[in-house]
Write a protein that holds these residues in place. Structure first.
Motif, PDB file in Angstrom:
ATOM      1  N   THR A 196      -7.321  14.276 -24.385  1.00 36.05           N
ATOM      2  CA  THR A 196      -8.112  13.242 -25.149  1.00 36.05           C
ATOM      3  C   THR A 196      -8.601  11.967 -23.964  1.00 36.05           C
ATOM      4  O   THR A 196      -8.503  12.183 -22.798  1.00 36.05           O
ATOM      5  CB  THR A 196      -7.262  12.436 -25.968  1.00 36.05           C
ATOM      6  N   GLU A 197      -9.325  11.026 -24.602  1.00 35.68           N
ATOM      7  CA  GLU A 197      -9.874   9.876 -23.816  1.00 35.68           C
ATOM      8  C   GLU A 197      -8.657   9.430 -23.043  1.00 35.68           C
ATOM      9  O   GLU A 197      -8.836   8.956 -21.856  1.00 35.68           O
ATOM     10  CB  GLU A 197     -10.526   8.941 -24.541  1.00 35.68           C
ATOM     11  N   GLN A 198      -7.615   9.144 -23.830  1.00 35.50           N
ATOM     12  CA  GLN A 198      -6.231   8.387 -23.141  1.00 35.50           C
ATOM     13  C   GLN A 198      -5.830   9.287 -22.094  1.00 35.50           C
ATOM     14  O   GLN A 198      -5.374   8.835 -20.997  1.00 35.50           O
ATOM     15  CB  GLN A 198      -5.239   8.190 -24.229  1.00 35.50           C
ATOM     16  N   SER A 201      -8.222   8.921 -19.048  1.00 35.68           N
ATOM     17  CA  SER A 201      -7.882   7.662 -18.268  1.00 35.68           C
ATOM     18  C   SER A 201      -6.638   7.632 -17.508  1.00 35.68           C
ATOM     19  O   SER A 201      -6.729   7.057 -16.450  1.00 35.68           O
ATOM     20  CB  SER A 201      -7.862   6.607 -19.303  1.00 35.68           C
ATOM     21  N   GLU A 233     -15.500   9.084 -17.780  1.00 32.74           N
ATOM     22  CA  GLU A 233     -16.376   8.357 -18.818  1.00 32.74           C
ATOM     23  C   GLU A 233     -17.120   9.622 -19.369  1.00 32.74           C
ATOM     24  O   GLU A 233     -17.590   9.333 -20.660  1.00 32.74           O
ATOM     25  CB  GLU A 233     -17.153   7.339 -18.254  1.00 32.74           C
ATOM     26  N   GLY A 236     -15.271  12.203 -21.645  1.00 33.39           N
ATOM     27  CA  GLY A 236     -14.789  11.377 -23.086  1.00 33.39           C
ATOM     28  C   GLY A 236     -13.448  12.041 -23.378  1.00 33.39           C
ATOM     29  O   GLY A 236     -12.362  11.506 -23.335  1.00 33.39           O
ATOM     30  N   SER A 237     -13.543  13.339 -23.797  1.00 36.35           N
ATOM     31  CA  SER A 237     -12.592  14.230 -24.335  1.00 36.35           C
ATOM     32  C   SER A 237     -12.965  15.750 -24.458  1.00 36.35           C
ATOM     33  O   SER A 237     -14.187  15.838 -24.698  1.00 36.35           O
ATOM     34  CB  SER A 237     -12.015  13.590 -25.738  1.00 36.35           C
TER      35      SER A 237
END
Length: 252
Positions: A196-198, A201, A233, A236-237
């Motif tokens: 995931t994006e999380q 990150s 970025e 994203g995912s």
């Protein structure tokens, strides 16, 4: 307690109730929560990260299912969080009935595999069950591979060791077979794995943490940071790869 499906699936065919368990590498404490929910008599959650130790205790105290205070107290009484190195576990030999390693081995460098496997075997009682949940190596065309490679490069510069190594299930199976463990089963927990994006990150943040330790004059740090942020970025995912679970057992 709400237990992730991957953890519940990995434990569902293991004899947890009444067992003395070791969660090797406590992390977020999800497997510790799963073991306590299934009725483990005692869970030793071992981690060398103080923040993970606190997270595990807080995770067990969660009251998501409306448990009363007595239930929370009971779970705490059955839990011991040990801040220790898995290469030297502070438990006596032959003292554990079930060992779990959920998402542990991908953060262990190859040089530590033998030592950790030997220690997990030392504390395991005859007939002990072992459950390893981890990730197969990612396909060559997976976009997240580039971010993970950057994370490894930053870790090599600061620590002299990779941050991530994805071992095939067959490799870990052979490793523990060499210490007398007998293979029981393999199953897929996730396919594809949702990065995931999380998640991305968080991996970019690991690059930043490593770069912050580099000399300012090196000039490498800024390049690493820019690329890590750009990759996180742009990706994203991504859903790719497999999370597996293998179970083994020591002869009784």
């Amino acid at each position: 307690m709400d237990v992730p499906k991957t953890v519940a699936t990995a434990l569902e065919d293991r004899p947890v109730e009444g067992a003395v368990c070791l969660e090797a590498g406590a992390g977020a404490g999800n497997t510790t929560a799963g073991l306590l929910t299934r009725g483990a008599a005692r869970v030793y959650a071992v981690t060398n990260d103080r923040e993970h130790a606190r997270t595990t205790v807080n995770r067990v105290l969660e009251d998501e299912d409306g448990d009363d205070d007595n239930s929370a107290d009971d779970r705490t009484d059955r839990l011991a969080v040990l801040e220790a190195d898995l290469r030297k576990i502070p438990l006596p030999g032959d003292s554990v009935d079930l060992v779990t390693a959920h998402g542990l081995f991908n953060v262990l460098p190859p040089a530590d595999l033998e030592t950790v496997a030997a220690e997990l075997t030392r504390v395991a009682a005859p007939g002990c069950h072992l459950v390893i949940d981890d990730y197969e190596p990612l396909p060559d065309d997976a976009a997240v591979r580039k971010l993970f490679a950057l994370e490894n490069a930053a870790a090599e510069l600061t620590d002299g060791r990779p941050a991530l190594t994805f071992y095939p299930a067959a490799v870990l199976r052979r490793l523990f077979a060499g210490y007398g463990w007998e293979f029981d089963r393999r199953r897929t927990l996730l396919e594809p794995v949702p990065w995931t994006e999380q998640h991305l990150s968080a991996h970019a943040a690991v690059v930043r943490e490593r770069v912050d330790r580099l000399p300012d004059s090196s000039g490498v740090g800024e390049t690493f940071l820019e690329r890590a942020d750009r990759l996180a970025e742009s990706i994203g995912s991504e859903s790719v790869g497999e999370m597996y679970s293998i179970a083994m057992r020591l002869p009784a």
